[in-house]
Scaffold this motif. Structure first.
Motif, mmCIF file in Angstrom:
data_model
loop_
_atom_site.group_PDB
_atom_site.id
_atom_site.type_symbol
_atom_site.label_atom_id
_atom_site.label_comp_id
_atom_site.label_asym_id
_atom_site.label_seq_id
_atom_site.Cartn_x
_atom_site.Cartn_y
_atom_site.Cartn_z
ATOM 1 N N ASN A 172 12.843 24.452 2.432
ATOM 2 C CA ASN A 172 14.011 24.261 1.580
ATOM 3 C C ASN A 172 15.250 23.845 2.362
ATOM 4 O OD1 ASN A 172 12.505 25.123 -0.630
ATOM 5 N ND2 ASN A 172 12.969 27.257 -0.199
ATOM 6 N N SER A 173 15.099 23.520 3.630
ATOM 7 C CA SER A 173 16.254 23.161 4.450
ATOM 8 C C SER A 173 16.819 21.804 4.027
ATOM 9 C CB SER A 173 15.856 23.109 5.921
ATOM 10 O OG SER A 173 14.962 22.044 6.144
ATOM 11 N N ARG A 174 18.022 21.540 4.508
ATOM 12 C CA ARG A 174 18.679 20.267 4.213
ATOM 13 C C ARG A 174 17.827 19.100 4.693
ATOM 14 N NH1 ARG A 174 20.331 16.672 7.297
ATOM 15 N NH2 ARG A 174 20.050 18.075 9.054
ATOM 16 N N ALA A 175 17.316 19.190 5.914
ATOM 17 C CA ALA A 175 16.532 18.088 6.486
ATOM 18 C C ALA A 175 15.242 17.867 5.708
ATOM 19 C CB ALA A 175 16.226 18.361 7.947
ATOM 20 N N ALA A 176 14.586 18.951 5.292
ATOM 21 C CA ALA A 176 13.345 18.817 4.528
ATOM 22 C C ALA A 176 13.612 18.144 3.187
ATOM 23 C CB ALA A 176 12.709 20.188 4.314
ATOM 24 N N ARG A 177 14.700 18.546 2.528
ATOM 25 C CA ARG A 177 15.032 17.925 1.238
ATOM 26 C C ARG A 177 15.383 16.456 1.418
ATOM 27 N NH1 ARG A 177 19.657 20.049 -0.374
ATOM 28 N NH2 ARG A 177 19.849 21.489 1.350
ATOM 29 N N TRP A 178 16.133 16.128 2.489
ATOM 30 C CA TRP A 178 16.517 14.743 2.728
ATOM 31 C C TRP A 178 15.288 13.880 3.025
ATOM 32 C CZ3 TRP A 178 21.621 12.646 4.598
ATOM 33 C CH2 TRP A 178 22.688 13.331 4.032
ATOM 34 N N LEU A 179 14.321 14.414 3.779
ATOM 35 C CA LEU A 179 13.105 13.647 4.062
ATOM 36 C C LEU A 179 12.267 13.444 2.806
ATOM 37 C CD1 LEU A 179 11.894 15.050 7.487
ATOM 38 C CD2 LEU A 179 12.749 12.764 7.009
ATOM 39 N N ARG A 180 12.120 14.505 2.005
ATOM 40 C CA ARG A 180 11.319 14.381 0.782
ATOM 41 C C ARG A 180 11.935 13.407 -0.213
ATOM 42 N NH1 ARG A 180 10.857 20.144 0.964
ATOM 43 N NH2 ARG A 180 12.446 20.253 -0.659
ATOM 44 N N ASN A 181 13.261 13.416 -0.325
ATOM 45 C CA ASN A 181 13.950 12.566 -1.297
ATOM 46 C C ASN A 181 14.364 11.215 -0.726
ATOM 47 O OD1 ASN A 181 13.773 14.567 -3.268
ATOM 48 N ND2 ASN A 181 15.591 15.573 -2.471
ATOM 49 N N LYS A 235 0.841 -1.188 0.000
ATOM 50 C CA LYS A 235 0.000 0.000 0.000
ATOM 51 C C LYS A 235 0.880 1.242 0.000
ATOM 52 C CE LYS A 235 -3.684 2.284 2.456
ATOM 53 N NZ LYS A 235 -4.526 2.288 3.640
ATOM 54 N N LYS A 236 0.651 2.116 -0.933
ATOM 55 C CA LYS A 236 1.473 3.309 -1.079
ATOM 56 C C LYS A 236 0.688 4.525 -0.621
ATOM 57 C CE LYS A 236 4.842 5.129 -4.209
ATOM 58 N NZ LYS A 236 6.126 4.905 -3.676
ATOM 59 N N ARG A 237 1.297 5.321 0.246
ATOM 60 C CA ARG A 237 0.684 6.545 0.731
ATOM 61 C C ARG A 237 1.307 7.716 -0.009
ATOM 62 N NH1 ARG A 237 1.294 2.969 4.388
ATOM 63 N NH2 ARG A 237 -0.218 2.566 6.001
ATOM 64 N N TYR A 238 0.525 8.754 -0.198
ATOM 65 C CA TYR A 238 1.014 9.946 -0.870
ATOM 66 C C TYR A 238 0.747 11.162 0.001
ATOM 67 C CZ TYR A 238 1.554 7.327 -5.183
ATOM 68 O OH TYR A 238 1.955 6.427 -6.130
ATOM 69 N N TYR A 239 1.746 12.004 0.141
ATOM 70 C CA TYR A 239 1.615 13.286 0.807
ATOM 71 C C TYR A 239 2.053 14.365 -0.159
ATOM 72 C CZ TYR A 239 1.450 10.464 5.055
ATOM 73 O OH TYR A 239 1.125 9.542 6.001
ATOM 74 N N ARG A 240 1.568 15.569 0.053
ATOM 75 C CA ARG A 240 1.994 16.692 -0.773
ATOM 76 C C ARG A 240 3.465 16.977 -0.503
ATOM 77 N NH1 ARG A 240 -1.794 19.899 -3.838
ATOM 78 N NH2 ARG A 240 -3.533 18.477 -3.985
ATOM 79 N N LYS A 241 4.171 17.347 -1.543
ATOM 80 C CA LYS A 241 5.602 17.557 -1.428
ATOM 81 C C LYS A 241 5.946 18.864 -0.724
ATOM 82 C CE LYS A 241 9.498 16.381 -4.210
ATOM 83 N NZ LYS A 241 9.936 15.975 -5.506
#
Length: 119
Positions: free
Chosen positions: A77-86, A20-26
């Motif tokens: 746009n922080s490092r942590a936010a980018r690392w979590l999104r990617n 099951k795949k969940r989707y959140y807004r980026k």
């Protein structure tokens, strides 16, 4: 329904539940994403489990399960936010003992710009 068909439907249902795949807004607010995912990538690339998040205006204090404290700003746009999104990380903290199911759920979660929950 014969036994062969029943066995096949059970296997299909088990695969659906497992994949099951969940989707959140980026581009959601960073603190909402942290509260939902409960994981923190440190600067060394280690993925920590979050015990508590205390939000104070534009900053938050994060306490991990290994009792490390981080003061972070609300930046998409922080490092942590980018690392979590990617979904980038170099390792997992042994002291935090992040469960395997949480890592599987995190890896199965998709972040899409135009589709998914706004949290």
């Amino acid at each position: 329904m014969c036994k062969k068909e029943q066995g096949h439907t059970k296997k299909v249902q088990a695969l659906d539940a497992k994949e099951k795949k969940r989707y959140y807004r980026k581009n959601v607010e960073f603190f909402k994403l942290l509260e939902k995912i409960k994981l923190w990538p440190s600067r060394s690339g280690t993925l920590h489990g979050i015990k508590t998040i205390t939000i104070r205006g534009n900053t938050a204090e994060i306490v991990t399960h290994c009792n490390e404290r981080f003061i972070v700003r609300n930046s998409r746009n922080s490092r942590a936010a980018r690392w979590l999104r990617n979904k980038w990380h170099l390792g997992i903290c042994r002291a935090c003992r992040v469960p395997e199911w949480k890592l599987e759920k995190y890896s199965a979660t998709g972040l899409n710009q135009f589709y998914g929950s706004n949290l």
